[in-house]
Design an enzyme around this catalytic site. Structure first.
Site, PDB file in Angstrom:
ATOM      1  N   CYS A 309       0.684  -1.268  -0.158  1.00  0.00           N
ATOM      2  CA  CYS A 309      -0.151   0.116  -0.068  1.00  0.00           C
ATOM      3  C   CYS A 309       0.911   1.258   0.106  1.00  0.00           C
ATOM      4  O   CYS A 309       1.825   1.475   0.642  1.00  0.00           O
ATOM      5  CB  CYS A 309      -0.718  -0.145   1.254  1.00  0.00           C
ATOM      6  N   ARG A 390       1.587  -7.449  -5.695  1.00  0.00           N
ATOM      7  CA  ARG A 390       1.314  -6.257  -6.209  1.00  0.00           C
ATOM      8  C   ARG A 390      -0.106  -5.983  -5.358  1.00  0.00           C
ATOM      9  O   ARG A 390      -1.029  -6.387  -5.280  1.00  0.00           O
ATOM     10  CB  ARG A 390       1.246  -6.097  -7.627  1.00  0.00           C
ATOM     11  N   GLY A 391      -0.060  -4.530  -5.245  1.00  0.00           N
ATOM     12  CA  GLY A 391      -1.132  -3.948  -4.710  1.00  0.00           C
ATOM     13  C   GLY A 391      -2.361  -3.746  -5.671  1.00  0.00           C
ATOM     14  O   GLY A 391      -2.249  -3.779  -6.697  1.00  0.00           O
TER      15      GLY A 391
HETATM   16  P1  XMP Z   1      -0.435  -7.276   3.539  1.00  0.00           P
HETATM   17  O1  XMP Z   1       0.306  -6.468   4.426  1.00  0.00           O
HETATM   18  O2  XMP Z   1      -0.892  -8.325   4.292  1.00  0.00           O
HETATM   19  O3  XMP Z   1      -1.889  -6.550   3.239  1.00  0.00           O
HETATM   20  O4  XMP Z   1       0.060  -7.555   2.244  1.00  0.00           O
HETATM   21  C1  XMP Z   1      -2.896  -6.989   2.612  1.00  0.00           C
HETATM   22  C2  XMP Z   1      -4.044  -5.683   2.383  1.00  0.00           C
HETATM   23  O5  XMP Z   1      -3.439  -4.712   1.819  1.00  0.00           O
HETATM   24  C3  XMP Z   1      -4.648  -3.885   0.968  1.00  0.00           C
HETATM   25  N1  XMP Z   1      -4.244  -3.499  -0.062  1.00  0.00           N
HETATM   26  C4  XMP Z   1      -4.052  -2.291  -0.735  1.00  0.00           C
HETATM   27  N2  XMP Z   1      -4.040  -1.177  -0.018  1.00  0.00           N
HETATM   28  N3  XMP Z   1      -3.176   0.079  -1.905  1.00  0.00           N
HETATM   29  C5  XMP Z   1      -3.759   0.022  -0.649  1.00  0.00           C
HETATM   30  O6  XMP Z   1      -3.654   1.226   0.226  1.00  0.00           O
HETATM   31  C6  XMP Z   1      -3.245  -1.249  -2.831  1.00  0.00           C
HETATM   32  O7  XMP Z   1      -2.779  -1.218  -3.860  1.00  0.00           O
HETATM   33  C7  XMP Z   1      -3.505  -2.353  -1.798  1.00  0.00           C
HETATM   34  N4  XMP Z   1      -3.470  -3.538  -2.328  1.00  0.00           N
HETATM   35  C8  XMP Z   1      -4.098  -4.363  -1.336  1.00  0.00           C
HETATM   36  C9  XMP Z   1      -5.732  -4.910   1.067  1.00  0.00           C
HETATM   37  O8  XMP Z   1      -6.648  -4.520   2.416  1.00  0.00           O
HETATM   38  C10 XMP Z   1      -5.153  -6.140   1.186  1.00  0.00           C
HETATM   39  O9  XMP Z   1      -6.189  -7.179   1.963  1.00  0.00           O
END
Ligand code: XMP
Length: 479
Positions: A309, A390-391
């Site tokens: 994120c 990837r986010g």
């Molecule tokens: P972890 O830390 O376990 O978190 O990898 C997974 C959670 O991250 C969120 N997520 C995002 N948040 N931009 C954000 O601000 C993004 O591109 C993004 N992609 C995922 C999501 O809530 C996930 O479950």
């Protein structure tokens, strides 16, 4: 502005700012600690972990393994609604002593058709039926092992009805297993009183059931699965997912404390009252309460803590995750609605802190993304194996989503709020999860808690300094 210039700002903490204080314990072994928990108002899990609805984390394969280990997977929505529904169907079909709608094929079909159908549905045999569901035969690996001509009709290869063993659909599990054993067969088709196909019991499913006694299952014995939906096509997508048998619909919106999310929760609850609706993401008590009042059955907490994120950097918005979980859990507790601590889990210690702070479950992305079961193949570079993480709001993910025909048409023009990178390949997710759960049980045993409810009551946090954090890390004293 809500703040005045001289007022000290409210302090908000993240997992690394605190530790759990050890308390008296009389628990003989941490293995005796019960990790069962509520994911949502009606869904109970045996372990408090779910895999994130991200396209580099949860497809059917991950969801199957998460549910087998007692948790649950949430299928991502970065695919067409039909594809997502198929993934749900695959999980629902993956393991059940009793399959209600076995895969069937017509007698005119060719061996090629049968092989395609089996590969698509990940099954090793199909039942040959008339359009009226009269059983004509069965085609299994045994019937086709040495066949090379793919244009031969199924009719010529199948084991015909006269040689098949079938049973009445009301047969009990033990009786069915005795038949499978006695006749050394893998599949036992079930028929109703009119002789029509009405179910299937397989030996491999029995084996799987025995191997995963703590699996998360629905009332019919199928693995539990959740699936994500967005705002734009939420209702249409939900319809297909519900028809595919999904257990929970998870609204996937970056800013869940929004009128569109509240409206969608209301509409979903009205249309699908028997499905649990998870809403989010939010990071405040106010957001939690608004979504609960709209009818949500669980609230997902986390604005910006995730490992991919960049929301907090790009938008300057968010609440450090420990405080967000503490405040939202307190608010949700009054309504007896569970919360899901989503994102920011770096190790088992963070998992213990998130649960201690009041979460019913924790959602994990990054830590599972390098596993064998996450979508996509690993690749080798410099002799090491990697996968991609990837986010959802990263540039790459947004471009892919637009290419796949997502209705959110300005997605690729927005500033990304996520990043993508490679992660080391780590093998089976079962082992990664086990390591996390061992740590959680250890944390609960230091607190003297035998189950999650006791953990919530007994847990006590201390705030630590940077030096405290340094002291916490393993280190060598060599200079
Ligand atoms: P972890 O830390 O376990 O978190 O990898 C997974 C959670 O991250 C969120 N997520 C995002 N948040 N931009 C954000 O601000 C993004 O591109 C993004 N992609 C995922 C999501 O809530 C996930 O479950």
């Amino acid at each position: 502005m809500k703040n005045t210039t001289n007022e000290p700002f409210r302090l908000a903490l993240s997992y690394d700012d605190v530790l759990l204080v050890p308390h008296y314990s009389d628990i003989p072994s941490r293995k005796l600690i019960d990790l069962s928990t509520m994911f949502s108002r009606r869904i109970k899990l045996n372990v408090p972990v779910v895999s994130a609805n991200m396209d580099t984390v949860t497809g059917a394969e991950m969801a199957i393994h998460m549910a087998r280990e007692g948790g649950m997977g949430i299928i991502h929505r970065f695919q067409s609604a039909e594809e997502e529904a198929n993934e749900v169907r695959r999980v629902k079909r993956a393991e059940s002593l009793f399959i209600h709608d076995p895969i069937t094929i017509r007698k005119e079909a060719t061996l090629r058709d049968a092989l395609d159908l089996m590969a698509k549905n990940h099954v090793t045999g199909v039942i040959v039926c008339s359009p009226e569901r009269d059983i004509l035969g069965i085609l299994t690996a045994r019937d086709i092992r040495f066949k090379t001509d793919l244009s031969v009709s199924v009719m010529k290869l199948m084991t015909p009805k006269e040689k098949m063993i079938t049973a009445n659909r009301d047969i009990g599990n033990i009786e069915a297993l005795e038949i499978l054993d006695k006749h050394k067969i893998e599949k036992l088709p079930l028929v109703d009183k009119n002789g029509k196909l009405s179910g299937l019991i397989t030996a491999s499913d029995y084996k799987k059931t025995k191997e995963s006694p703590h699996a998360s299952k629905d009332k019919r014995g199928h693995l539990l699965v959740g699936a994500a939906i967005g705002v734009k096509d939420g209702m249409e997508r939900a319809e297909l997912l519900v028809a595919a048998g999904v257990d929970a619909l998870v609204i996937d919106i970056a800013h869940g404390h929004h009128n569109t999310c509240i409206d969608l929760v209301k509409k979903l609850k009205k249309k699908f009252p028997s499905i649990d609706i998870v809403a989010g993401n939010v990071a405040t008590a106010e957001g939690t309460i608004d979504l609960i009042r709209a009818g949500a059955d669980a609230i997902k907490i986390g604005i910006g803590p995730g490992a991919a994120c960049s929301t907090r950097i790009v938008a300057g918005s968010g609440v450090p995750q420990l405080t967000a979980v503490l405040e939202c859990a307190k608010a949700a507790n009054k309504f007896k609605i569970p919360i899901i601590a989503d994102g920011g889990i770096k190790n088992s210690g963070d998992l213990a802190k998130a649960i201690a702070a009041g979460a019913g479950t924790v959602m994990i992305g990054n830590l599972f993304s390098g596993s064998k079961e996450s979508p996509g193949e690993y690749y080798i570079e410099g002799g090491e194996a990697f996968k991609i993480y990837r986010g959802l709001a990263s540039r790459d993910a947004s471009i892919d989503m637009v290419l796949r025909g997502d209705k959110d048409s300005d997605r690729q023009d927005r500033t990304p709020e996520g990043i993508g990178y490679r992660v080391t390949f780590k093998g089976e997710v079962r082992k990664i999860l086990q390591g996390l759960l061992d740590g959680l049980q250890s944390g609960m045993s230091y607190t003297g808690a035998r189950n999650i409810k006791e953990f919530w009551k007994k847990a006590e946090f201390v705030r630590i300094t940077g030096e405290g954090m340094n002291e916490s890390r393993p280190r060598s004293h060599q200079v």
